[in-house]
Every structure is written in C-alpha cells, then in structure tokens.
Design a protein around this motif. Sequence first.
Motif, PDB file in Angstrom:
ATOM      1  N   ILE A  84      37.472  48.855  42.315  1.00  0.00           N
ATOM      2  CA  ILE A  84      38.862  48.575  42.045  1.00  0.00           C
ATOM      3  C   ILE A  84      39.327  49.073  40.954  1.00  0.00           C
ATOM      4  CG2 ILE A  84      40.784  46.995  42.205  1.00  0.00           C
ATOM      5  CD1 ILE A  84      39.230  45.246  44.013  1.00  0.00           C
ATOM      6  N   GLU A  85      40.136  50.335  40.709  1.00  0.00           N
ATOM      7  CA  GLU A  85      40.217  50.807  39.344  1.00  0.00           C
ATOM      8  C   GLU A  85      41.683  50.666  38.917  1.00  0.00           C
ATOM      9  OE1 GLU A  85      39.403  54.973  40.425  1.00  0.00           O
ATOM     10  OE2 GLU A  85      37.236  54.702  39.904  1.00  0.00           O
ATOM     11  N   GLY A  86      42.604  50.173  39.544  1.00  0.00           N
ATOM     12  CA  GLY A  86      44.125  50.052  39.172  1.00  0.00           C
ATOM     13  C   GLY A  86      44.334  48.551  39.911  1.00  0.00           C
ATOM     14  N   ILE A  87      44.925  48.732  41.020  1.00  0.00           N
ATOM     15  CA  ILE A  87      45.302  47.645  41.755  1.00  0.00           C
ATOM     16  C   ILE A  87      44.742  47.860  43.311  1.00  0.00           C
ATOM     17  CG2 ILE A  87      47.648  48.497  42.293  1.00  0.00           C
ATOM     18  CD1 ILE A  87      48.567  45.547  42.155  1.00  0.00           C
ATOM     19  N   ALA A  88      44.490  46.638  44.031  1.00  0.00           N
ATOM     20  CA  ALA A  88      43.982  46.532  45.305  1.00  0.00           C
ATOM     21  C   ALA A  88      45.168  45.456  45.813  1.00  0.00           C
ATOM     22  CB  ALA A  88      42.598  46.418  45.577  1.00  0.00           C
ATOM     23  N   SER A 103      33.148  46.238  42.653  1.00  0.00           N
ATOM     24  CA  SER A 103      33.121  46.224  41.092  1.00  0.00           C
ATOM     25  C   SER A 103      34.901  46.329  40.779  1.00  0.00           C
ATOM     26  CB  SER A 103      32.625  47.179  40.571  1.00  0.00           C
ATOM     27  OG  SER A 103      32.965  48.356  40.812  1.00  0.00           O
ATOM     28  N   MET A 104      35.251  45.893  39.717  1.00  0.00           N
ATOM     29  CA  MET A 104      36.769  45.669  39.378  1.00  0.00           C
ATOM     30  C   MET A 104      36.721  46.031  38.069  1.00  0.00           C
ATOM     31  SD  MET A 104      39.406  42.729  40.421  1.00  0.00           S
ATOM     32  CE  MET A 104      41.064  42.794  40.070  1.00  0.00           C
ATOM     33  N   ALA A 105      37.563  47.199  37.471  1.00  0.00           N
ATOM     34  CA  ALA A 105      37.806  47.810  36.195  1.00  0.00           C
ATOM     35  C   ALA A 105      38.547  46.561  35.416  1.00  0.00           C
ATOM     36  CB  ALA A 105      38.375  48.972  36.458  1.00  0.00           C
ATOM     37  N   LEU A 106      38.444  46.788  33.938  1.00  0.00           N
ATOM     38  CA  LEU A 106      38.864  45.880  33.179  1.00  0.00           C
ATOM     39  C   LEU A 106      40.356  46.208  33.164  1.00  0.00           C
ATOM     40  CD1 LEU A 106      38.192  43.822  30.654  1.00  0.00           C
ATOM     41  CD2 LEU A 106      38.504  45.939  29.299  1.00  0.00           C
ATOM     42  N   GLY A 107      41.050  45.355  33.169  1.00  0.00           N
ATOM     43  CA  GLY A 107      42.524  45.322  33.424  1.00  0.00           C
ATOM     44  C   GLY A 107      43.164  45.573  34.885  1.00  0.00           C
ATOM     45  N   ALA A 108      42.236  45.847  35.860  1.00  0.00           N
ATOM     46  CA  ALA A 108      42.637  45.968  37.056  1.00  0.00           C
ATOM     47  C   ALA A 108      43.066  44.764  37.745  1.00  0.00           C
ATOM     48  CB  ALA A 108      41.618  46.359  38.114  1.00  0.00           C
ATOM     49  N   ALA A 109      43.723  44.673  38.859  1.00  0.00           N
ATOM     50  CA  ALA A 109      44.396  43.430  39.713  1.00  0.00           C
ATOM     51  C   ALA A 109      43.978  43.602  41.157  1.00  0.00           C
ATOM     52  CB  ALA A 109      45.860  43.582  39.445  1.00  0.00           C
ATOM     53  N   LEU A 110      44.028  42.394  41.910  1.00  0.00           N
ATOM     54  CA  LEU A 110      43.631  42.083  43.309  1.00  0.00           C
ATOM     55  C   LEU A 110      44.730  41.138  43.670  1.00  0.00           C
ATOM     56  CD1 LEU A 110      40.442  42.158  45.320  1.00  0.00           C
ATOM     57  CD2 LEU A 110      42.321  40.367  45.699  1.00  0.00           C
ATOM     58  N   MET A 111      45.533  41.451  44.735  1.00  0.00           N
ATOM     59  CA  MET A 111      46.440  40.706  45.282  1.00  0.00           C
ATOM     60  C   MET A 111      46.415  40.423  46.704  1.00  0.00           C
ATOM     61  SD  MET A 111      49.710  40.580  47.020  1.00  0.00           S
ATOM     62  CE  MET A 111      51.052  41.802  46.819  1.00  0.00           C
ATOM     63  N   ALA A 161      51.329  31.840  48.408  1.00  0.00           N
ATOM     64  CA  ALA A 161      51.793  31.891  46.902  1.00  0.00           C
ATOM     65  C   ALA A 161      51.836  33.455  46.288  1.00  0.00           C
ATOM     66  CB  ALA A 161      50.912  31.294  45.927  1.00  0.00           C
ATOM     67  N   GLU A 162      51.415  34.358  47.292  1.00  0.00           N
ATOM     68  CA  GLU A 162      51.124  35.823  46.762  1.00  0.00           C
ATOM     69  C   GLU A 162      50.381  35.924  45.431  1.00  0.00           C
ATOM     70  OE1 GLU A 162      54.090  39.219  47.558  1.00  0.00           O
ATOM     71  OE2 GLU A 162      54.246  38.878  45.471  1.00  0.00           O
ATOM     72  N   THR A 163      49.091  35.630  45.396  1.00  0.00           N
ATOM     73  CA  THR A 163      48.323  35.520  44.404  1.00  0.00           C
ATOM     74  C   THR A 163      47.803  36.878  43.833  1.00  0.00           C
ATOM     75  OG1 THR A 163      47.566  33.239  45.352  1.00  0.00           O
ATOM     76  CG2 THR A 163      46.091  34.515  43.632  1.00  0.00           C
ATOM     77  N   TYR A 164      48.012  36.987  42.598  1.00  0.00           N
ATOM     78  CA  TYR A 164      47.271  38.172  41.830  1.00  0.00           C
ATOM     79  C   TYR A 164      46.276  37.653  40.980  1.00  0.00           C
ATOM     80  CZ  TYR A 164      51.489  41.167  42.674  1.00  0.00           C
ATOM     81  OH  TYR A 164      52.458  42.157  43.302  1.00  0.00           O
ATOM     82  N   MET A 165      45.047  38.349  40.852  1.00  0.00           N
ATOM     83  CA  MET A 165      44.105  38.010  40.302  1.00  0.00           C
ATOM     84  C   MET A 165      43.634  39.031  39.357  1.00  0.00           C
ATOM     85  SD  MET A 165      41.872  36.397  43.385  1.00  0.00           S
ATOM     86  CE  MET A 165      42.829  37.142  44.759  1.00  0.00           C
ATOM     87  N   ASP A 166      43.163  38.794  38.074  1.00  0.00           N
ATOM     88  CA  ASP A 166      42.780  39.775  37.160  1.00  0.00           C
ATOM     89  C   ASP A 166      41.077  39.750  37.500  1.00  0.00           C
ATOM     90  OD1 ASP A 166      41.437  37.578  36.016  1.00  0.00           O
ATOM     91  OD2 ASP A 166      42.717  37.521  34.265  1.00  0.00           O
TER      92      ASP A 166
END
Length: 227
Positions: A84-88, A103-111, A161-166
Amino acid sequence: MTWCSFKPTAQTPGELDLFIIGHIHNKGWDPDDASVSSVATALYAEPGVSLIRVHINSGGGDAYAGIAIRSLLASHPARVEVIIEGIAASAASIIAMAGDHISMALGAALMIHCAQAYGDGPAVELRNAADRLERLNESMISIYSARTGIAADELRTMMEAETYMDEAEALRLGFVDEIAPERVHVAAQGAMIMVASVAYPRDRVPQSFRGAAPTAGGSIMNDKALI
C-alpha cells in the motif's frame, strides 16, 4: 504510465508487478482504472509466475469488483505481496486483503467503510437495495475478519464510522504485516553523522540507526540493514 505493468523483469524472471492506481470497477475504458477484466487478463498472460507484487494507491470503487479482483489474486498459485503505497480505501482495501504478505508505506492510509449506493425507484425497491447493501457489508466483514481476526461486530462498528488507519494502526490491528522499509541516506561529515538529511553528533545517533557504516560520500541502505 498505465495502471498495469505485468511482465517479468529482466533480473527476476517470473516476478510480476500489478499497479492498482485508479477507480476500481468491472470493466472500464480509462487506462488508469483497474477493472476485473483487465486484471484477469493480466494475471494469466504469462505462465510460470511465482511472485506477484500488487502496488496500491486507489480511493476504491465498485465493492463487488474489489471482491472479484481479491478472489482472482487469492486463488492464483503465485505468492502475492501487496504494497500500500498511498491509500487503499473502500474497494481497494478489499483487494489488499489478497496478499500473502501486506506492507504499508510510511504515511500511507487504509480506509474501510460500509457499502454505498445511489438510486431511485419505489419504496420497495429502495428497501431491497438496503438489504443488498447489508449483505454486501457482511461479505466485506468476512474478508477483513479472515485477515485480521477481528470480531465481526467490531469490524461493523469500524466500517460504520468510516475508519481511516495510518500504517501504525493498520499494523497493530492486523490489516498489514509490516511497515514498508525505506532507503535511508547515511553519510559521515566530520564530527557529525547525517541520517536522512538530519545531522547527529557521532555519540548521539538514534539507536535504530546504530550499526551503520557511513562513508564520506554517503551510502544508501535499507533501514533494516542500518539496525
């Protein structure tokens, strides 16, 4: 650049890269979009694939298309590594769950969120549409739960809640396996050590960077190598 690059690299035969960087749907015309038909074609274009890397930076799209693409990847015999390089987000987060390793890049987000729809018609049709959305929510919950082990009720609350995760929260909750390592520039300059453009006295280099072997000209290395 098109969204999909699916061919063996010269250095590593049998390793393929798939980029999910556009809107997700069943069949599209925009070359930046990720469609089920295009992914299916790409996945089986080359025989003998042993590793598929899926790079994701997408705000999502059609949930059923996301489920279908996840199924295509999960059923493929190759090892699937998701980055996940930006947002998923939304349907893109469903695709991400196909990874044998995520894996998830630093600063990326998962929603993650509940399924949504727009429509019109008589009351009975709108009620039926709401029922279909609820069933779709349960399908997505089962996918997230299989990856994370989180109970269905907790996932349902997160989706409502439409959850965003760093990257740190996604790692803690089990949506990803690691925070993607980065390449860090290390250089010795007199009495100072430069780490990622930040100067430290030699005796005050952060613990995580100790063990590096900086040179006058600098060196590029994976942060795990530094540790």
